[in-house]
Scaffold this motif. Structure first.
Motif, PDB file in Angstrom:
ATOM      1  N   LEU A 587       0.862  -1.182   0.000  1.00  0.00           N
ATOM      2  CA  LEU A 587       0.000   0.000   0.000  1.00  0.00           C
ATOM      3  C   LEU A 587       0.899   1.232   0.000  1.00  0.00           C
ATOM      4  CD1 LEU A 587      -3.100   0.430   0.112  1.00  0.00           C
ATOM      5  CD2 LEU A 587      -2.802   0.919   2.537  1.00  0.00           C
ATOM      6  N   ILE A 588       0.817   2.056  -1.058  1.00  0.00           N
ATOM      7  CA  ILE A 588       1.778   3.135  -1.280  1.00  0.00           C
ATOM      8  C   ILE A 588       1.171   4.487  -0.928  1.00  0.00           C
ATOM      9  CG2 ILE A 588       3.401   4.153  -2.905  1.00  0.00           C
ATOM     10  CD1 ILE A 588       3.793   1.152  -2.513  1.00  0.00           C
ATOM     11  N   GLU A 589       1.882   5.240  -0.066  1.00  0.00           N
ATOM     12  CA  GLU A 589       1.579   6.660   0.183  1.00  0.00           C
ATOM     13  C   GLU A 589       2.702   7.455  -0.476  1.00  0.00           C
ATOM     14  OE1 GLU A 589      -0.342   9.868   1.064  1.00  0.00           O
ATOM     15  OE2 GLU A 589      -1.121   8.076   2.077  1.00  0.00           O
ATOM     16  N   GLU A 590       2.441   7.963  -1.708  1.00  0.00           N
ATOM     17  CA  GLU A 590       3.497   8.589  -2.514  1.00  0.00           C
ATOM     18  C   GLU A 590       3.572  10.083  -2.215  1.00  0.00           C
ATOM     19  OE1 GLU A 590       5.497  10.697  -5.609  1.00  0.00           O
ATOM     20  OE2 GLU A 590       3.321  10.787  -5.305  1.00  0.00           O
ATOM     21  N   ARG A 591       4.820  10.531  -1.929  1.00  0.00           N
ATOM     22  CA  ARG A 591       5.047  11.954  -1.657  1.00  0.00           C
ATOM     23  C   ARG A 591       6.306  12.402  -2.407  1.00  0.00           C
ATOM     24  NH1 ARG A 591       3.808  10.061   3.742  1.00  0.00           N
ATOM     25  NH2 ARG A 591       1.734  10.786   4.399  1.00  0.00           N
ATOM     26  N   GLU A 592       6.137  12.878  -3.633  1.00  0.00           N
ATOM     27  CA  GLU A 592       7.220  13.469  -4.424  1.00  0.00           C
ATOM     28  C   GLU A 592       8.472  12.591  -4.439  1.00  0.00           C
ATOM     29  OE1 GLU A 592       6.914  16.086  -6.237  1.00  0.00           O
ATOM     30  OE2 GLU A 592       4.912  16.671  -5.522  1.00  0.00           O
ATOM     31  N   LEU A 593       8.343  11.415  -5.012  1.00  0.00           N
ATOM     32  CA  LEU A 593       9.466  10.483  -5.070  1.00  0.00           C
ATOM     33  C   LEU A 593      10.314  10.800  -6.298  1.00  0.00           C
ATOM     34  CD1 LEU A 593      10.847   8.064  -3.756  1.00  0.00           C
ATOM     35  CD2 LEU A 593       9.371   6.570  -5.107  1.00  0.00           C
ATOM     36  N   ASP A 594      11.095  11.895  -6.220  1.00  0.00           N
ATOM     37  CA  ASP A 594      11.921  12.298  -7.351  1.00  0.00           C
ATOM     38  C   ASP A 594      13.256  11.549  -7.374  1.00  0.00           C
ATOM     39  OD1 ASP A 594       9.999  14.093  -8.169  1.00  0.00           O
ATOM     40  OD2 ASP A 594      10.776  15.669  -6.850  1.00  0.00           O
ATOM     41  N   ARG A 595      13.837  11.333  -6.213  1.00  0.00           N
ATOM     42  CA  ARG A 595      15.103  10.619  -6.134  1.00  0.00           C
ATOM     43  C   ARG A 595      15.035   9.633  -4.966  1.00  0.00           C
ATOM     44  NH1 ARG A 595      19.899  14.512  -4.807  1.00  0.00           N
ATOM     45  NH2 ARG A 595      20.837  12.493  -4.251  1.00  0.00           N
ATOM     46  N   LEU A 596      15.914   8.657  -5.005  1.00  0.00           N
ATOM     47  CA  LEU A 596      15.881   7.617  -3.978  1.00  0.00           C
ATOM     48  C   LEU A 596      17.313   7.309  -3.552  1.00  0.00           C
ATOM     49  CD1 LEU A 596      13.648   4.397  -4.156  1.00  0.00           C
ATOM     50  CD2 LEU A 596      15.598   4.670  -2.647  1.00  0.00           C
ATOM     51  N   ASP A 597      17.698   7.858  -2.376  1.00  0.00           N
ATOM     52  CA  ASP A 597      19.037   7.629  -1.839  1.00  0.00           C
ATOM     53  C   ASP A 597      19.030   6.711  -0.619  1.00  0.00           C
ATOM     54  OD1 ASP A 597      20.310   9.279  -3.721  1.00  0.00           O
ATOM     55  OD2 ASP A 597      19.755  11.062  -2.571  1.00  0.00           O
ATOM     56  N   ARG A 598      17.936   6.740   0.143  1.00  0.00           N
ATOM     57  CA  ARG A 598      17.885   5.902   1.350  1.00  0.00           C
ATOM     58  C   ARG A 598      16.492   5.315   1.525  1.00  0.00           C
ATOM     59  NH1 ARG A 598      20.604   6.945   7.153  1.00  0.00           N
ATOM     60  NH2 ARG A 598      22.330   6.356   5.790  1.00  0.00           N
ATOM     61  N   VAL A 599      16.453   4.010   1.813  1.00  0.00           N
ATOM     62  CA  VAL A 599      15.213   3.302   2.120  1.00  0.00           C
ATOM     63  C   VAL A 599      15.282   2.863   3.579  1.00  0.00           C
ATOM     64  CG1 VAL A 599      13.726   1.340   1.578  1.00  0.00           C
ATOM     65  CG2 VAL A 599      15.016   2.481  -0.253  1.00  0.00           C
ATOM     66  N   THR A 600      14.356   3.333   4.397  1.00  0.00           N
ATOM     67  CA  THR A 600      14.334   2.994   5.823  1.00  0.00           C
ATOM     68  C   THR A 600      13.267   1.945   6.083  1.00  0.00           C
ATOM     69  OG1 THR A 600      15.127   5.180   6.516  1.00  0.00           O
ATOM     70  CG2 THR A 600      13.959   3.861   8.160  1.00  0.00           C
ATOM     71  N   VAL A 601      13.644   0.881   6.806  1.00  0.00           N
ATOM     72  CA  VAL A 601      12.720  -0.195   7.153  1.00  0.00           C
ATOM     73  C   VAL A 601      12.570  -0.223   8.673  1.00  0.00           C
ATOM     74  CG1 VAL A 601      12.130  -2.620   6.816  1.00  0.00           C
ATOM     75  CG2 VAL A 601      13.685  -1.483   5.222  1.00  0.00           C
TER      76      VAL A 601
END
Length: 736
Positions: A587-601
């Motif tokens: 389930l995706i809550e998208e907020r201006e995903l222009d670049r992706l440097d870090r994914v926090t789990v």
């Protein structure tokens, strides 16, 4: 600083206390009842009971040399299994020893009544008062008294065996196994308590000279001697006494002595019986009084019980309390039923003792260094546990109910009195935690290995904006590409029931999808096979689930609305989709995903869900980003807990392709600190934590976190068959 007890008990005193604690009601009162249950096989029942006690004896000897402290069983179970089970063991064993001591005094009086006309309870109360006074004076005096009692008692027992063996009649042994295995096991469970005293000396280990040598020698030597003596005595009793007379007698040893010995021999047996039962009560007061003393030192009982008398050097208040309980039991409680309860609980406690050794050896306990080690570990301990489980079922309903009452009472005492006072955890907790961590790592490894050809289904509606649709597609494409899969994007449109379906005749059929010319452009843009289409139906939620099932999707990607998870989406309830989806749900809550440097789990209390790690690794690898594994611990977390968690995170890091940053935060507010920590992240991956009722009534922490953070958030919900069960989740969350 707590005052230490004086070490003034030598090997002979240890053996005397152990033998004296065993030879009592088990041989002077129980043989008649056991004969009625098992027939002549009662002889084998005493032997089998001694064998089944051996694992606990070995386990206690090992732990006593590692922790020669007052408290015995309580100390070992508390340190090994944790303060809760330690409280249960301490309270339960204290009561059971008090019960057995009181029973021994009342059971010894009928032997006195055989020669003198005396009232039972007043004599028993007087004897109990005298023994309490002796124990208050000091352990050295108690040990000396025990040596004297045991010497006289054993002389009479040997006389009985030597004088009786030539007089046995073979006919009394006929039908040896007529009562079958059930009767044998029932009798074994009944006489099991006869050997319970073998490990009582461990409770006074703090007062034993040279404990590394004297404790194991005292325990094992007294057990071997007493088992042999019991078997020989019962062989004589069965062989010289008519079965009907023996099985219905309150004084079976006297009837046996009358058949083999002259009047002086009968008098000697009476004296031995009285001395044996008094010694049982004496050892019971000595050892059981150390349980509240040890529990008080660990803040599981009132601190006043730690007081040691300045002149006598004994825990006076603990002894006085134990004596008062014994006096009340003698005066008011029907002891035969209580004795059975004590036997049943003793079996449970011995099983816990065996489990404690396993916990110490397998757990992260750096200061556990016994000078004596139980042989054939862990099979000895496993055999002891299984033997206890086998016997407990033959103890009857009332003892089991009573044991439950004592257990529940101990739990309530711990919860409402002691829990806030202690911050320890048992070695078993670390064993469970490490086991849970290893299992979680293996599930994650499996999740990484089984994602070949990962098929993603992105479900959108006519209200989904093009920007959000492309964000959903990008996330699905990154996951699918990393795993050699493909993506299907379907727009699900719902029409009223009265309206015709213009694009299909069967809403559940894949023929409902009309692929457009956009497909080639999407494939080129996202470098992954992409299909695009539309489904029109009267019931969108069923159409989504049926389409995912028919297409064999591995995960379903949906847009998260501003409402909490499981709220209404697409004009229907996504809760129904989540419960019935044949695959994992993102389930995706998208907020201006222009670049992706870090994914926090982050975790939903307990180990990371393997799917969250797999999704994070796929996204980070495709984007050249790093993964942050964010874990929270309470400020009271132990060093062992922190070390285990760090080892677990390290193993997860080794599984990931993308670079990993391990972040363990100490906090009383994990949700708030998760939000703060995720401030520098581009994508937050989180679970759904909580069931329907809890979520609807109290709200879900995961929903609050997703609503609060500023970055794109992905909530991962495993399919119904893909996640751990309720029991496993509970154990995982408690352990971690």
């Amino acid at each position: 600083m707590a005052k230490e007890l004086e070490r003034d008990l030598g090997l002979f005193a240890v053996i005397a206390i152990s033998i004296g604690a065993m030879i009592g009601s088990g041989i002077f009162i129980l043989p008649g009842l056991a004969l009625k249950t098992a027939g002549p096989a009662v002889i084998f029942a005493y032997l089998l009971a001694g064998v089944l006690v051996l694992p606990a004896a070995l386990s206690k000897a090992e732990m006593a040399t590692a922790m020669p402290e007052a408290g015995g069983t309580y100390i070992y179970i508390e340190r090994g299994m944790g303060p809760l089970l330690g409280t249960i063991a301490g309270v339960g064993t204290w009561f059971s020893l008090s019960f057995k001591g009181a029973l021994a005094l009342v059971g010894g009086v009928p032997y006195l009544l055989y020669l003198f006309d005396l009232p039972v309870k007043p004599v028993a109360l007087a004897l109990a008062a005298v023994l309490v006074g002796v124990n208050l004076v000091g352990a050295k005096q108690t040990g000396r008294l025990q040596v004297a009692i045991v010497a006289v008692m054993l002389a009479a027992m040997v006389w009985f065996v030597v004088g009786g063996l030539p007089s046995t009649t073979g006919g009394y042994y006929d039908g040896f196994f007529d009562k079958g295995s059930g009767g044998l096991l029932a009798a074994t469970g009944l006489v099991f308590v006869s050997y319970a005293g073998v490990t009582k000396v461990a409770s006074i280990a703090e007062e034993i000279e040279n404990p590394d040598r004297n404790i194991p020698l005292g325990i094992l030597g007294s057990l071997a001697f007493t088992t042999l003596l019991y078997v020989l005595i019962v062989v004589v009793m069965v062989g010289v006494t008519p079965p009907d007379l023996l099985s219905d007698s309150d004084v079976p040893m006297i009837h046996a002595a009358e058949s083999t010995l002259a009047f002086p021999g009968v008098v000697a047996i009476i004296a031995a019986a009285v001395l044996a039962l008094i010694s049982t009560a004496n050892a019971g007061i000595l050892s059981s009084s150390r349980y509240p003393f040890a529990m008080a030192r660990d803040k599981l009982a009132p601190e006043s019980l730690t007081e040691i008398h300045e002149d006598w050097g004994t825990p006076a208040r603990a002894i006085t309390l134990t004596g008062a309980v014994m006096l009340l039991l003698i005066a008011f409680v029907p002891l035969p039923s209580i004795a059975k309860l004590a036997s049943a609980f003793q079996i449970v406690v011995f099983a816990l003792v065996n489990g404690a050794v396993i916990a110490f050896r397998e757990g992260n306990v750096g200061d556990y260094d016994p000078s004596f080690e139980s042989p054939f570990y862990p099979w000895t301990q496993v055999a002891g546990i299984l033997g206890g489980v086998a016997l407990i079922g033959y103890m009857g309903t009332i003892p089991l109910v009573g044991a439950v009452v004592i257990t529940v009472g101990s739990v309530l005492w711990y919860v409402y009195f002691a829990r806030e006072e202690v911050e320890r955890e048992g070695a078993a907790t670390d064993v469970v935690r490490r086991s849970v961590g290893k299992q979680a790592v293996e599930r994650t490894r499996t999740a990484f290995e089984e994602v070949e050809g990962y098929e993603a289904l992105v479900a959108v509606t006519g209200d989904t904006t093009e920007r959000r649709e492309r964000a959903l597609l990008r996330i699905a494409a990154d996951i699918a590409r990393e795993n050699d899969g493909s993506v299907t994007v379907v727009q699900f449109d719902e029409v009223p029931d009265q309206a015709p379906l213009e694009h299909a005749s069967e809403i559940q059929s894949p023929a409902d999808v009309e692929f457009e010319d956009r497909t080639a452009d999407l494939c080129a843009e996202f470098d992954v096979p992409v299909r695009y289409g539309e489904v029109v139906s009267h019931d969108t939620k069923r159409a989504v689930v049926n389409f995912a099932k028919h297409e064999g999707a591995d995960f379903l990607v949906l847009e998260r609305t501003a409402e909490p998870l499981y709220a209404s989406v697409f004009g229907t309830g996504i809760e129904w989709v989540a419960r019935n989806a044949p695959c994992d749900l993102l389930l995706i809550e998208e907020r201006e995903l222009d670049r992706l440097d870090r994914v926090t789990v982050v975790t939903d209390r307990g180990p990371f869900d393997p799917r969250k790690i797999a999704v994070a690794d796929a996204l980070a690898t495709e984007a050249g980003a790093s993964i942050e594994l964010l874990y929270s611990v309470e400020p009271t977390a132990t060093d062992a807990q922190r070390e285990t968690i760090d080892d677990y995170l390290s193993e997860l890091e080794a599984l990931c392709t993308a670079p990993v940053v391990r972040s363990v935060i100490q906090t009383d507010d994990p949700e708030g600190d998760f939000v703060a920590a995720a401030g520098s992240s581009d994508v937050l991956i989180i679970g759904t934590d909580g069931g329907r009722i809890r979520g609807n009534v109290f709200g879900r922490p995961a929903d609050w976190i997703v609503d609060t953070v500023d970055c794109t958030a992905i909530q991962v919900k495993p399919s119904g068959s893909g996640g751990p069960g309720v029991l496993r989740r509970t154990v995982e969350r408690l352990a971690f």
